[in-house]
Design a protein around this motif. Structure first.
Motif, PDB file in Angstrom:
ATOM      1  N   ALA A  32       0.848  -1.196   0.000  1.00 45.01           N
ATOM      2  CA  ALA A  32       0.000   0.000   0.000  1.00 45.01           C
ATOM      3  C   ALA A  32       0.877   1.237   0.000  1.00 45.01           C
ATOM      4  O   ALA A  32       2.027   1.214   0.446  1.00 45.01           O
ATOM      5  CB  ALA A  32      -0.911   0.014   1.222  1.00 45.01           C
ATOM      6  N   SER A  33       0.328   2.324  -0.512  1.00 40.18           N
ATOM      7  CA  SER A  33       1.004   3.613  -0.445  1.00 40.18           C
ATOM      8  C   SER A  33       0.071   4.617   0.202  1.00 40.18           C
ATOM      9  O   SER A  33      -1.155   4.526   0.065  1.00 40.18           O
ATOM     10  CB  SER A  33       1.416   4.095  -1.839  1.00 40.18           C
ATOM     11  OG  SER A  33       0.294   4.176  -2.701  1.00 40.18           O
ATOM     12  N   ARG A  34       0.639   5.579   0.902  1.00 37.89           N
ATOM     13  CA  ARG A  34      -0.125   6.623   1.558  1.00 37.89           C
ATOM     14  C   ARG A  34       0.523   7.961   1.210  1.00 37.89           C
ATOM     15  O   ARG A  34       1.751   8.114   1.331  1.00 37.89           O
ATOM     16  CB  ARG A  34      -0.120   6.409   3.077  1.00 37.89           C
ATOM     17  CG  ARG A  34      -0.917   7.456   3.876  1.00 37.89           C
ATOM     18  CD  ARG A  34      -2.410   7.251   3.702  1.00 37.89           C
ATOM     19  NE  ARG A  34      -3.161   8.352   4.283  1.00 37.89           N
ATOM     20  CZ  ARG A  34      -3.769   8.294   5.485  1.00 37.89           C
ATOM     21  NH1 ARG A  34      -3.690   7.199   6.215  1.00 37.89           N
ATOM     22  NH2 ARG A  34      -4.445   9.325   5.923  1.00 37.89           N
ATOM     23  N   PHE A  35      -0.288   8.917   0.763  1.00 35.01           N
ATOM     24  CA  PHE A  35       0.222  10.210   0.340  1.00 35.01           C
ATOM     25  C   PHE A  35       0.008  11.245   1.437  1.00 35.01           C
ATOM     26  O   PHE A  35      -0.998  11.218   2.145  1.00 35.01           O
ATOM     27  CB  PHE A  35      -0.433  10.637  -0.970  1.00 35.01           C
ATOM     28  CG  PHE A  35      -0.132   9.671  -2.075  1.00 35.01           C
ATOM     29  CD1 PHE A  35       1.047   9.764  -2.794  1.00 35.01           C
ATOM     30  CD2 PHE A  35      -1.006   8.630  -2.373  1.00 35.01           C
ATOM     31  CE1 PHE A  35       1.356   8.853  -3.785  1.00 35.01           C
ATOM     32  CE2 PHE A  35      -0.707   7.705  -3.364  1.00 35.01           C
ATOM     33  CZ  PHE A  35       0.481   7.824  -4.067  1.00 35.01           C
ATOM     34  N   LEU A  36       0.960  12.153   1.546  1.00 37.99           N
ATOM     35  CA  LEU A  36       0.969  13.138   2.622  1.00 37.99           C
ATOM     36  C   LEU A  36       0.431  14.468   2.125  1.00 37.99           C
ATOM     37  O   LEU A  36       0.965  15.053   1.182  1.00 37.99           O
ATOM     38  CB  LEU A  36       2.385  13.306   3.157  1.00 37.99           C
ATOM     39  CG  LEU A  36       3.130  12.007   3.501  1.00 37.99           C
ATOM     40  CD1 LEU A  36       4.528  12.312   3.992  1.00 37.99           C
ATOM     41  CD2 LEU A  36       2.351  11.196   4.528  1.00 37.99           C
ATOM     42  N   PHE A  37      -0.647  14.936   2.794  1.00 41.69           N
ATOM     43  CA  PHE A  37      -1.297  16.181   2.421  1.00 41.69           C
ATOM     44  C   PHE A  37      -1.057  17.288   3.449  1.00 41.69           C
ATOM     45  O   PHE A  37      -1.152  18.459   3.126  1.00 41.69           O
ATOM     46  CB  PHE A  37      -2.810  15.969   2.284  1.00 41.69           C
ATOM     47  CG  PHE A  37      -3.225  15.259   1.035  1.00 41.69           C
ATOM     48  CD1 PHE A  37      -4.024  15.901   0.091  1.00 41.69           C
ATOM     49  CD2 PHE A  37      -2.851  13.952   0.783  1.00 41.69           C
ATOM     50  CE1 PHE A  37      -4.428  15.255  -1.066  1.00 41.69           C
ATOM     51  CE2 PHE A  37      -3.247  13.295  -0.367  1.00 41.69           C
ATOM     52  CZ  PHE A  37      -4.031  13.947  -1.295  1.00 41.69           C
ATOM     53  N   ASN A  38      -0.776  16.891   4.698  1.00 35.48           N
ATOM     54  CA  ASN A  38      -0.692  17.879   5.767  1.00 35.48           C
ATOM     55  C   ASN A  38       0.141  17.345   6.931  1.00 35.48           C
ATOM     56  O   ASN A  38       0.702  16.235   6.859  1.00 35.48           O
ATOM     57  CB  ASN A  38      -2.106  18.249   6.245  1.00 35.48           C
ATOM     58  CG  ASN A  38      -2.941  17.007   6.533  1.00 35.48           C
ATOM     59  OD1 ASN A  38      -2.458  16.041   7.127  1.00 35.48           O
ATOM     60  ND2 ASN A  38      -4.196  17.017   6.092  1.00 35.48           N
ATOM     61  N   ALA A  39       0.208  18.118   8.001  1.00 36.22           N
ATOM     62  CA  ALA A  39       1.012  17.743   9.166  1.00 36.22           C
ATOM     63  C   ALA A  39       0.493  16.462   9.825  1.00 36.22           C
ATOM     64  O   ALA A  39       1.277  15.673  10.365  1.00 36.22           O
ATOM     65  CB  ALA A  39       1.033  18.887  10.176  1.00 36.22           C
ATOM     66  N   GLU A  40      -0.824  16.236   9.778  1.00 37.89           N
ATOM     67  CA  GLU A  40      -1.380  15.009  10.354  1.00 37.89           C
ATOM     68  C   GLU A  40      -0.859  13.781   9.621  1.00 37.89           C
ATOM     69  O   GLU A  40      -0.555  12.745  10.240  1.00 37.89           O
ATOM     70  CB  GLU A  40      -2.910  15.054  10.291  1.00 37.89           C
ATOM     71  CG  GLU A  40      -3.549  16.041  11.249  1.00 37.89           C
ATOM     72  CD  GLU A  40      -5.069  15.992  11.192  1.00 37.89           C
ATOM     73  OE1 GLU A  40      -5.607  15.107  10.489  1.00 37.89           O
ATOM     74  OE2 GLU A  40      -5.705  16.827  11.842  1.00 37.89           O
ATOM     75  N   ASP A  41      -0.767  13.873   8.306  1.00 41.28           N
ATOM     76  CA  ASP A  41      -0.245  12.747   7.536  1.00 41.28           C
ATOM     77  C   ASP A  41       1.229  12.508   7.837  1.00 41.28           C
ATOM     78  O   ASP A  41       1.687  11.359   7.907  1.00 41.28           O
ATOM     79  CB  ASP A  41      -0.431  13.000   6.038  1.00 41.28           C
ATOM     80  CG  ASP A  41      -1.890  13.012   5.617  1.00 41.28           C
ATOM     81  OD1 ASP A  41      -2.712  12.419   6.339  1.00 41.28           O
ATOM     82  OD2 ASP A  41      -2.205  13.613   4.575  1.00 41.28           O
ATOM     83  N   GLU A  42       1.978  13.585   8.036  1.00 40.88           N
ATOM     84  CA  GLU A  42       3.386  13.438   8.404  1.00 40.88           C
ATOM     85  C   GLU A  42       3.515  12.761   9.766  1.00 40.88           C
ATOM     86  O   GLU A  42       4.402  11.929   9.979  1.00 40.88           O
ATOM     87  CB  GLU A  42       4.068  14.801   8.416  1.00 40.88           C
ATOM     88  CG  GLU A  42       4.267  15.401   7.034  1.00 40.88           C
ATOM     89  CD  GLU A  42       5.073  16.679   7.078  1.00 40.88           C
ATOM     90  OE1 GLU A  42       6.041  16.776   6.305  1.00 40.88           O
ATOM     91  OE2 GLU A  42       4.740  17.569   7.880  1.00 40.88           O
ATOM     92  N   ALA A  43       2.605  13.096  10.670  1.00 37.20           N
ATOM     93  CA  ALA A  43       2.606  12.462  11.989  1.00 37.20           C
ATOM     94  C   ALA A  43       2.287  10.972  11.874  1.00 37.20           C
ATOM     95  O   ALA A  43       2.826  10.146  12.622  1.00 37.20           O
ATOM     96  CB  ALA A  43       1.601  13.158  12.905  1.00 37.20           C
ATOM     97  N   LEU A  44       1.410  10.618  10.921  1.00 35.44           N
ATOM     98  CA  LEU A  44       1.076   9.209  10.702  1.00 35.44           C
ATOM     99  C   LEU A  44       2.308   8.440  10.234  1.00 35.44           C
ATOM    100  O   LEU A  44       2.555   7.314  10.704  1.00 35.44           O
ATOM    101  CB  LEU A  44      -0.046   9.099   9.674  1.00 35.44           C
ATOM    102  CG  LEU A  44      -0.463   7.669   9.320  1.00 35.44           C
ATOM    103  CD1 LEU A  44      -1.112   6.980  10.514  1.00 35.44           C
ATOM    104  CD2 LEU A  44      -1.420   7.663   8.132  1.00 35.44           C
ATOM    105  N   LEU A  45       3.069   9.023   9.321  1.00 32.97           N
ATOM    106  CA  LEU A  45       4.296   8.364   8.872  1.00 32.97           C
ATOM    107  C   LEU A  45       5.242   8.152  10.049  1.00 32.97           C
ATOM    108  O   LEU A  45       5.832   7.069  10.197  1.00 32.97           O
ATOM    109  CB  LEU A  45       4.969   9.204   7.786  1.00 32.97           C
ATOM    110  CG  LEU A  45       6.383   8.777   7.373  1.00 32.97           C
ATOM    111  CD1 LEU A  45       6.407   7.334   6.893  1.00 32.97           C
ATOM    112  CD2 LEU A  45       6.927   9.713   6.292  1.00 32.97           C
TER     113      LEU A  45
END
Length: 415
Positions: free
Chosen positions: A339-352
């Motif tokens: 799977a791939s997940r794309f980063l849109f904002n700071a929340e997504d960066e926190a998920l990574l």
């Protein structure tokens, strides 16, 4: 034995898996692109600072160099140069006519319509003077845009408006039946602005979940490697947020998707190399082809997800075909979930950061394209902050880090 010389069209980070794999297979890589400091400029053995749109100059240099093959991945525009060089130098590749149909969404729709391939009803709208001579085309002046009504041409809302010649969600807008005054005109102007031509396709919106089908063709025989389930932001721009392989379709639906895509590839005239077919499947099982690219899918689908999920050296196969060799599609390992997940904002960066902290073994690849999250607006695929790729023996292990629309399939709740 002298090295084979392989021309690669493009030098951005999207082409790096191709450049590196070709070099690993013993090729001397000649990259062509507008010089702007992209990573491929120094990674290639030889860099030619020529825009990928300067087809005649690329043909001249490739003839002078004596290249043995030419290819690209993840770029519709680059495939135009690939087909012209291959045709002029009698190299392995798809015809110029095939590339015209697979890079122009209007020509693609007309081909599908003539061959009976399922795709949305559409209309070409243009500000170009010669567009009125084209089949299914409506020519408008700038002053006529605000009064244009697609319903007068047999289309029904909701509608999708998009450029005829772009990818990556650029210039794509959904217009609902209860749209605000001027919404259609605004969508058309956005499509005209984003496209290379002042043309847009207005088409009926296809309901359902989004998928792509990843394939490899050799001498007109099509091999479907896997099917990808996609998550998007939804209306109005449908920017992709995540991908999951396998797609977890029923055996019957999986078979029908493969049949539809194989027939459509024949319609476009695809005979060699990678293909990336995008489609939607409605809740009742109706399949609609959105578009097909005669190239590997971008967003790490072809370069990372396919090898992880089904064990096929997809990029290596692209190199083999370009050099005129039948590709080896034998899996190197048992199927895995990827799977791939794309980063849109700071929340997504926190998920990574969370994934790397909790289960670093899941992360197979990551790339940041921007670290500016303050006030950052994602308007299309090219403006996302970055992405990461995961792989596991079980899709359930990936579910906590996926958007819910994909996590349900990864967990098994929605199968």
């Amino acid at each position: 034995m002298p090295k084979k010389k392989l021309a690669v069209i493009g030098a951005s980070h999207f082409q790096m898996p191709l450049i590196e794999r070709a070099q690993e297979k013993g090729c001397e890589v000649h990259a062509f692109a507008w010089q702007c400091g992209d990573v491929g400029e120094t990674a290639a053995d030889v860099f030619h600072p020529v825009s990928i749109t300067e087809v005649d100059e690329i043909v001249r240099i490739c003839r002078e160099v004596g290249v043995d093959g030419i290819c690209t991945i993840a770029s519709d525009l680059a495939t135009v140069a690939v087909s012209h060089v291959a045709e002029e130098l009698s190299l392995t590749g798809n015809s110029v006519a095939c590339m015209e149909r697979s890079t122009n969404k209007n020509l693609m729709r007309r081909a599908f319509e003539a061959a009976g391939d399922p795709s949305p009803k559409s209309l070409l709208v243009s500000l170009e003077d010669d567009a009125a001579e084209k089949s299914h085309a409506v020519h408008l002046t700038e002053s006529q845009l605000d009064a244009f009504d697609p319903c007068e041409h047999g289309l029904a809302y909701p509608l999708i408006v998009k450029p005829t010649d772009r990818s990556g969600s650029r210039g794509v807008t959904k217009v609902e039946a209860d749209h605000e005054p001027g919404a259609v005109a605004a969508a058309l102007r956005e499509a005209f602005e984003q496209g290379f031509r002042r043309e847009a396709l207005v088409e009926e919106f296809a309901e359902g979940d989004e998928f792509s089908v990843e394939g490899m063709s050799w001498q007109g025989t099509h091999h479907i490697l896997t099917i990808t389930r996609k998550g998007t932001t939804g209306a109005p721009h449908f920017i992709e947020t995540a991908h999951l392989e396998p797609a977890f379709l029923s055996p019957e639906l999986d078979s029908r998707v493969r049949e539809v895509v194989t027939h459509a590839l024949d319609t476009l005239g695809v005979t060699f190399g990678a293909s990336h077919s995008e489609l939607k499947i409605a809740p009742d099982g109706t399949i609609r082809i959105i578009e097909i690219g005669a190239r590997m899918g971008g967003d790490c689908i072809g370069s990372h997800l396919v090898p992880l999920s089904c064990g096929v050296d997809f990029v290596g196969a692209v190199v083999d075909v370009a050099l005129g060799n039948e590709p080896d599609l034998t899996p190197a390992h048992e199927p895995r979930a990827s799977a791939s997940r794309f980063l849109f904002n700071a929340e997504d960066e926190a998920l990574l950061a969370q994934v790397e902290r909790e289960h670093p073994e899941l992360v197979a690849y990551k790339q940041m394209t921007s670290d500016d999250t303050d006030g950052h607006s994602v308007t299309d695929s090219s403006t996302r902050l970055g992405h990461f790729v995961m792989s596991a023996a079980s899709a359930a292990d990936l579910a906590p880090y996926l958007p819910e629309q994909l996590a349900a399939y990864a967990r098994g709740d929605a199968r």
